[in-house]
Design an enzyme around this catalytic site. Sequence first.
Site, PDB file in Angstrom:
ATOM      1  CG  HIS A  22      -1.670   1.251   1.424  1.00 46.91           C
ATOM      2  ND1 HIS A  22      -1.624   1.965   2.591  1.00 46.91           N
ATOM      3  CD2 HIS A  22      -2.479   1.937   0.588  1.00 46.91           C
ATOM      4  CE1 HIS A  22      -2.384   3.030   2.477  1.00 46.91           C
ATOM      5  NE2 HIS A  22      -2.911   3.046   1.263  1.00 46.91           N
ATOM      6  CG  ASP A  30       6.370   8.344 -23.315  1.00 51.39           C
ATOM      7  OD1 ASP A  30       7.598   8.154 -23.151  1.00 51.39           O
ATOM      8  OD2 ASP A  30       5.863   9.492 -23.316  1.00 51.39           O
ATOM      9  CG  ASP A  64      -3.430   5.185  -1.373  1.00 52.44           C
ATOM     10  OD1 ASP A  64      -4.444   5.311  -0.653  1.00 52.44           O
ATOM     11  OD2 ASP A  64      -2.265   5.235  -0.934  1.00 52.44           O
ATOM     12  CG  MET A  74       5.837  15.082 -17.853  1.00 54.55           C
ATOM     13  SD  MET A  74       7.072  14.403 -18.999  1.00 54.55           S
ATOM     14  CE  MET A  74       7.848  13.145 -18.004  1.00 54.55           C
ATOM     15  CE1 TYR A 113      11.343  12.339 -17.796  1.00 53.00           C
ATOM     16  CE2 TYR A 113      12.344  14.511 -17.709  1.00 53.00           C
ATOM     17  CZ  TYR A 113      11.751  13.498 -18.434  1.00 53.00           C
ATOM     18  OH  TYR A 113      11.561  13.637 -19.780  1.00 53.00           O
ATOM     19  CE1 TYR A 131       5.492  16.766 -21.821  1.00 56.49           C
ATOM     20  CE2 TYR A 131       4.829  16.935 -24.114  1.00 56.49           C
ATOM     21  CZ  TYR A 131       5.590  17.376 -23.059  1.00 56.49           C
ATOM     22  OH  TYR A 131       6.461  18.433 -23.230  1.00 56.49           O
ATOM     23  CG  ASN A 133       5.833   9.377 -19.545  1.00 55.12           C
ATOM     24  OD1 ASN A 133       6.211   8.306 -19.994  1.00 55.12           O
ATOM     25  ND2 ASN A 133       6.205  10.528 -20.062  1.00 55.12           N
TER      26      ASN A 133
END
Length: 144
Positions: A22, A30, A64, A74, A113, A131, A133
Site C-alpha cells: 500500500h 511511454d 490508493d 507529466m 522524473y 507525455y 507517462n
Amino acid sequence: MLRNLNPILSPDLLYILASMGHGDEIVIADANFPSDSSTDRLVRLDGVAAPDVVEAVLSIMPLDNFVDDPARSMQIVGKPDEIPPVVQEYQEIINKTADFPAQIKTVERFAFYEEAKKAYAIVQTGELRIYGNLILKKGVVAPS
C-alpha cells in the site's frame, strides 16, 4: 497459464504488482521515457500501447483512496493546463476500471522524473504518443 488475467500481465509484471505494498507506486512510461536510467525494477512491454497496460494493471491493482493524487501524469512543457489525448484516455480507463476512480493530477516534467525515480518499478511500453507517462499509487486490497 492462468485464467481471467489480461495477457499483458507478464510473469515479471505480476510479481512486481504482487510485491508492491500500500502506497508503493508504479510508473507506466511511454517509449521515450528514460526508464532504464531511472530504476532498478524495469519491465519492458515494447509494442504494447500504454493505455492497454494501464487497463490491465488497474484490473488487478487498486488505486490508493487515502491520498488526493493516486494518479499523476507529466505536464506538457510550456502548456501545463493542456491535457494530452493519451492522458485523457488514461482518465477514461481510470473512471471505468479503478475501484476508486480518481482525477489524474499533473506534475511538472522534471518533478515527474524525480518522482518516477522513487517509484517501486517502471513499465516501459511501446507508447509513441509523447507525455504518455503515468504514476499510479497502489491502494489497500480489502478483504472480500
